[in-house]
Design a protein around this motif. Structure first.
Motif, PDB file in Angstrom:
ATOM      1  N   ARG A 146       0.835  -1.206   0.000  1.00  0.00           N
ATOM      2  CA  ARG A 146       0.000   0.000   0.000  1.00  0.00           C
ATOM      3  C   ARG A 146       0.868   1.254   0.000  1.00  0.00           C
ATOM      4  O   ARG A 146       0.589   2.215  -0.735  1.00  0.00           O
ATOM      5  CB  ARG A 146      -0.922  -0.025   1.222  1.00  0.00           C
ATOM      6  CG  ARG A 146      -1.816   1.205   1.359  1.00  0.00           C
ATOM      7  CD  ARG A 146      -1.219   2.205   2.334  1.00  0.00           C
ATOM      8  NE  ARG A 146      -2.004   3.425   2.428  1.00  0.00           N
ATOM      9  CZ  ARG A 146      -1.566   4.553   2.979  1.00  0.00           C
ATOM     10  NH1 ARG A 146      -0.348   4.611   3.489  1.00  0.00           N
ATOM     11  NH2 ARG A 146      -2.332   5.615   3.023  1.00  0.00           N
ATOM     12  N   TYR A 189       2.255   1.728  -3.423  1.00  0.00           N
ATOM     13  CA  TYR A 189       1.229   2.204  -4.365  1.00  0.00           C
ATOM     14  C   TYR A 189       0.973   3.701  -4.186  1.00  0.00           C
ATOM     15  O   TYR A 189       0.861   4.445  -5.167  1.00  0.00           O
ATOM     16  CB  TYR A 189      -0.064   1.413  -4.150  1.00  0.00           C
ATOM     17  CG  TYR A 189      -1.179   1.785  -5.098  1.00  0.00           C
ATOM     18  CD1 TYR A 189      -1.209   1.281  -6.392  1.00  0.00           C
ATOM     19  CD2 TYR A 189      -2.198   2.650  -4.713  1.00  0.00           C
ATOM     20  CE1 TYR A 189      -2.218   1.619  -7.268  1.00  0.00           C
ATOM     21  CE2 TYR A 189      -3.210   3.000  -5.581  1.00  0.00           C
ATOM     22  CZ  TYR A 189      -3.214   2.477  -6.851  1.00  0.00           C
ATOM     23  OH  TYR A 189      -4.217   2.823  -7.723  1.00  0.00           O
ATOM     24  N   GLY A 224      -1.507  -2.166  -8.132  1.00  0.00           N
ATOM     25  CA  GLY A 224      -2.916  -2.392  -7.813  1.00  0.00           C
ATOM     26  C   GLY A 224      -3.271  -3.870  -7.842  1.00  0.00           C
ATOM     27  O   GLY A 224      -4.028  -4.357  -6.987  1.00  0.00           O
ATOM     28  N   ARG A 225      -2.702  -4.600  -8.799  1.00  0.00           N
ATOM     29  CA  ARG A 225      -2.942  -6.046  -8.859  1.00  0.00           C
ATOM     30  C   ARG A 225      -2.330  -6.746  -7.648  1.00  0.00           C
ATOM     31  O   ARG A 225      -2.952  -7.642  -7.050  1.00  0.00           O
ATOM     32  CB  ARG A 225      -2.340  -6.600 -10.143  1.00  0.00           C
ATOM     33  CG  ARG A 225      -2.351  -8.122 -10.249  1.00  0.00           C
ATOM     34  CD  ARG A 225      -1.779  -8.589 -11.575  1.00  0.00           C
ATOM     35  NE  ARG A 225      -1.671 -10.034 -11.589  1.00  0.00           N
ATOM     36  CZ  ARG A 225      -0.607 -10.718 -11.168  1.00  0.00           C
ATOM     37  NH1 ARG A 225       0.444 -10.044 -10.701  1.00  0.00           N
ATOM     38  NH2 ARG A 225      -0.587 -12.033 -11.212  1.00  0.00           N
ATOM     39  N   ARG A 239      -4.452  -6.200  -4.575  1.00  0.00           N
ATOM     40  CA  ARG A 239      -5.682  -6.998  -4.612  1.00  0.00           C
ATOM     41  C   ARG A 239      -5.407  -8.461  -4.276  1.00  0.00           C
ATOM     42  O   ARG A 239      -6.119  -9.071  -3.464  1.00  0.00           O
ATOM     43  CB  ARG A 239      -6.316  -6.891  -5.999  1.00  0.00           C
ATOM     44  CG  ARG A 239      -7.566  -7.745  -6.168  1.00  0.00           C
ATOM     45  CD  ARG A 239      -8.174  -7.563  -7.540  1.00  0.00           C
ATOM     46  NE  ARG A 239      -7.263  -7.916  -8.600  1.00  0.00           N
ATOM     47  CZ  ARG A 239      -7.048  -9.179  -9.016  1.00  0.00           C
ATOM     48  NH1 ARG A 239      -7.692 -10.180  -8.437  1.00  0.00           N
ATOM     49  NH2 ARG A 239      -6.211  -9.429  -9.987  1.00  0.00           N
ATOM     50  N   GLY A 269      -4.275  -8.830  -0.612  1.00  0.00           N
ATOM     51  CA  GLY A 269      -5.427  -8.575   0.257  1.00  0.00           C
ATOM     52  C   GLY A 269      -6.375  -9.759   0.309  1.00  0.00           C
ATOM     53  O   GLY A 269      -6.872 -10.127   1.383  1.00  0.00           O
ATOM     54  N   GLU A 270      -6.631 -10.378  -0.836  1.00  0.00           N
ATOM     55  CA  GLU A 270      -7.485 -11.567  -0.849  1.00  0.00           C
ATOM     56  C   GLU A 270      -6.825 -12.721  -0.091  1.00  0.00           C
ATOM     57  O   GLU A 270      -7.494 -13.477   0.621  1.00  0.00           O
ATOM     58  CB  GLU A 270      -7.776 -11.971  -2.298  1.00  0.00           C
ATOM     59  CG  GLU A 270      -8.640 -10.971  -3.058  1.00  0.00           C
ATOM     60  CD  GLU A 270      -8.775 -11.335  -4.516  1.00  0.00           C
ATOM     61  OE1 GLU A 270      -8.092 -12.288  -4.955  1.00  0.00           O
ATOM     62  OE2 GLU A 270      -9.559 -10.675  -5.232  1.00  0.00           O
ATOM     63  N   ASP A 310      -6.025  -7.618 -15.293  1.00  0.00           N
ATOM     64  CA  ASP A 310      -4.983  -6.987 -14.487  1.00  0.00           C
ATOM     65  C   ASP A 310      -3.619  -7.602 -14.773  1.00  0.00           C
ATOM     66  O   ASP A 310      -2.603  -6.897 -14.807  1.00  0.00           O
ATOM     67  CB  ASP A 310      -5.317  -7.125 -12.997  1.00  0.00           C
ATOM     68  CG  ASP A 310      -6.498  -6.263 -12.594  1.00  0.00           C
ATOM     69  OD1 ASP A 310      -6.777  -5.299 -13.324  1.00  0.00           O
ATOM     70  OD2 ASP A 310      -7.140  -6.560 -11.572  1.00  0.00           O
TER      71      ASP A 310
END
Length: 645
Positions: free
Chosen positions: A290, A293, A328-329, A332, A335-336, A368
């Protein structure tokens, strides 16, 4: 002498000692100087941010023998008794155990008495949200009309539980989480005073573990000093607190940037061997990504990433190794994975699979992953155009560029030689040539490196040399190869828009406009794409995938859509070679588009499109009565009904 913990020993004694709450201390100092101290205050904020300590300092500032003063001397009798907790006129109440209506009534009665020795009676109500509703109601009168010698300070971590009638009578001060850099600076001062030699990286790890709480940070620092003694290293802090060193997060991000799956899995193995929690490791990896990013998309911001200046500089350098879409990928996927670890029976397996998937965009078929591969190739090509020419590879051995081309041939723009051999499409517009002249192709392997941008591109307004050199040239061939993916991305936002857009194909690139041609019998879809902001949806997808400020322009071609396969002769009564009868319209000569003047035309077009796309059938056609009254001269003749309608 009994040992005193660090958070008690170094409790703030003046407003200057309070860390990270300048907005509160500044207000209180000005209020004391001007004599505008409110009779009731509400201090709110997370634990360990200095609410009760500030209330004590305020009581000393009001009752100091040399005051009221914003700088109490801490040497007079009043200041020393308040520090020791023996002052009769400064009363601290724990609302968790004294929050009933009887306690509130007792406070109300005692507040009316004059101070015993001090200038003001100060009531500090800690954990104020624990006072019952009846207790708050019993305080309303004394808060509404307080004696001149009384000041109330309510401290709470949950201000929403304090009833509105109390909050409206108080001056509210919100204490914020303390930033990591401020905690590191204060902890370094304390360690120096305690004679402790501690590494800067170890201090930052303690501050990150404090999570914005000064008291929690001092408690953890006290624990580390007890374990390590007068010399503290980063390994000592990691061992005592069970925290992961920052180096491990940087190593993981470096492996993800280089797409080295073996190093990614080795990072997980290091965490397992050290006995750390994998769920905690995933959370810290997510926080690190994060930060990368944020620094990648907003590098000018100075407050969005809560780290020290040295760590920020290192994060900024590492963020340049990623593209925004790639980060961003990664956020994601990690995070999952972090969410899946909560219910996983084998956390190591789930974490390894998730991180391996993040490191291998080639193994994924989603949009992505393709965007990540495109960004990676763009960075390689942009670096190659600014460096010296690469010599030709020996005969019989493929060049690195050729190997990279085999890896992602479907996502890279054509080389100069291939573009020269490919004939221009017959439906291309004149603007395509201008677009091709504006941007030169990337040189083939073994050929001298050419400039990435033609002079015409540098002269065009809004297309600067820096932007052109940093991006892969966008041509019609790249747009055509990316078109199915564009339609897929548009479908995620609007299925109707994607359905309309799927009827067309890009035929030309005029400047920054992608000319999309729809068949002659798709006029309704073409008009719908220019309404209700549908074209803006497509423009946003083109900008996200290809860049360059591309926009679409929809045109209607001269040819109808390709006919669907006909049934075998004899299977139905109609001759497959004979086209269906066309509708006859009386056209107004002034209408240059040749559109029918029949008011039912638009409705009929909608019905025909719905019947075709949704598998329906036209049952009945009813003419528009308003159009029928306008006369036969301006009315279209009825369209033949379909068989079976």
């Amino acid at each position: 002498m009994a040992y005193v913990s660090l958070y008690r020993k170094w409790r703030p004694q003046t407003f200057a000692d309070i860390v990270g709450q300048d907005h509160v201390t500044g207000t209180l100092v000005n209020a004391i100087r001007t004599g505008q101290v409110h009779h009731a205050m509400l201090f709110t904020g997370t634990r360990g941010t200095g609410k009760t300590s500030t209330a004590r300092v305020l009581a000393k500032a009001l009752n100091c023998e040399h005051g009221p003063t914003p700088e109490p001397d801490n040497t007079c009798e009043q200041c020393r008794s308040i520090t020791n907790g023996t002052n009769l006129d400064v009363v601290e109440i724990d609302a968790a155990s004294h929050g009933s209506v009887d306690d509130a009534r007792d406070l109300r009665e005692k507040a009316s008495y004059a101070p015993a020795a001090a200038r003001y009676k100060v009531y500090i109500v800690d954990e104020a949200h624990m006072v019952t509703t009846q207790g708050f109601n019993a305080m309303l009168k004394v808060l509404e009309e307080p004696p001149e010698h009384v000041r109330f300070v309510f401290c709470t971590t949950e201000p929403h539980k304090v009833i509105e009638a109390i909050r409206s009578r108080c001056q509210r001060h919100d204490f914020r989480r303390i930033r990591t850099a401020a905690l590191v600076e204060d902890f370094a001062r304390i360690c120096e005073a305690e004679g402790v030699d501690i590494e800067p990286a170890a201090l930052e790890l303690v501050a990150r573990a404090a999570d914005g709480s000064h008291r929690d940070g001092l408690s953890r620092l006290d624990q580390v000093l007890t374990y390590a003694g007068p010399k503290v290293t980063l390994a000592d802090v990691a061992q005592v607190l069970g925290a992961l060193p920052a180096e491990l997060r940087f190593d993981l991000a470096e492996a993800l940037a280089a797409h080295r799956v073996a190093d990614v899995l080795a990072s997980v193995e290091r965490v397992v061997d050290a006995g750390h929690d994998l769920h905690q490791f995933a959370r810290e990896a997510l926080e690190h990504l994060r930060d990368l990013y944020v620094l990648r998309v907003a590098p000018e911001s100075t407050t969005l990433v809560d780290v020290t200046a040295e760590t920020r500089e290192r994060l900024g350098a590492q963020a340049e190794r990623f593209g925004p879409g790639e980060l961003g990928r990664l956020v994601r996927i990690v995070g999952e994975t972090y969410l899946d670890l909560r219910t996983a029976t084998d956390q190591r397996l789930v974490l390894e699979i998730g991180l391996a998937k993040a490191a291998l965009p080639e193994a994924s078929l989603d949009a992505d992953a393709l965007l990540t591969r495109i960004e990676r190739l763009e960075r390689r090509l942009s670096i190659g155009t600014t460096e010296t020419p690469v010599p030709a590879a020996p005969a019989g051995r493929p060049t690195p560029a050729a190997e990279a081309g085999e890896e992602a041939a479907a996502a890279t723009p054509p080389k100069g030689a291939a573009a020269a051999k490919a004939p221009a499409p017959a439906t291309a517009r004149a603007g395509t040539g201008a677009a091709a002249a504006r941007v030169k192709a990337v040189p083939a392997a073994g050929a001298p490196a050419a400039k990435a941008v033609a002079p015409a591109a540098q002269e065009e307004p809004g297309w600067g040399p820096a932007e052109a050199a940093a991006n892969v040239p966008v041509d019609l061939d790249l747009v055509r190869r990316s078109w199915p993916l564009v339609v897929e991305r548009v479908q995620a936002a609007s299925r109707v828009t994607a359905s309309f857009l799927g009827n067309g194909q890009p035929v030309a690139l005029e400047g920054r406009q992608v000319v999309v041609e729809l068949p002659r019998d798709k006029r309704f879809e073409a008009e719908a794409l220019t309404k209700d902001g549908r074209n803006q949806q497509v423009d946003a997808v083109l900008e996200a995938m290809l860049g360059g400020g591309l926009q679409i322009r929809v045109v209607v071609g001269d040819q109808p859509a390709a006919a669907e396969p006909q049934e075998e002769p004899g299977s139905s009564g109609a001759d497959p070679a004979e086209p269906p009868p066309a509708a006859e319209f009386e056209v107004d000569p002034a209408n240059d588009e040749g559109r029918p003047l029949d008011a039912d035309a638009d409705a009929r077009a909608v019905a025909d499109w719905a019947a075709k796309e949704l598998g329906g059938q036209v049952i009945e056609e009813r003419p528009n009565q308003g159009a029928a009254r306008r006369g036969a001269g301006s009315r279209a003749r009825g369209r033949p009904r379909r068989p079976g309608s």
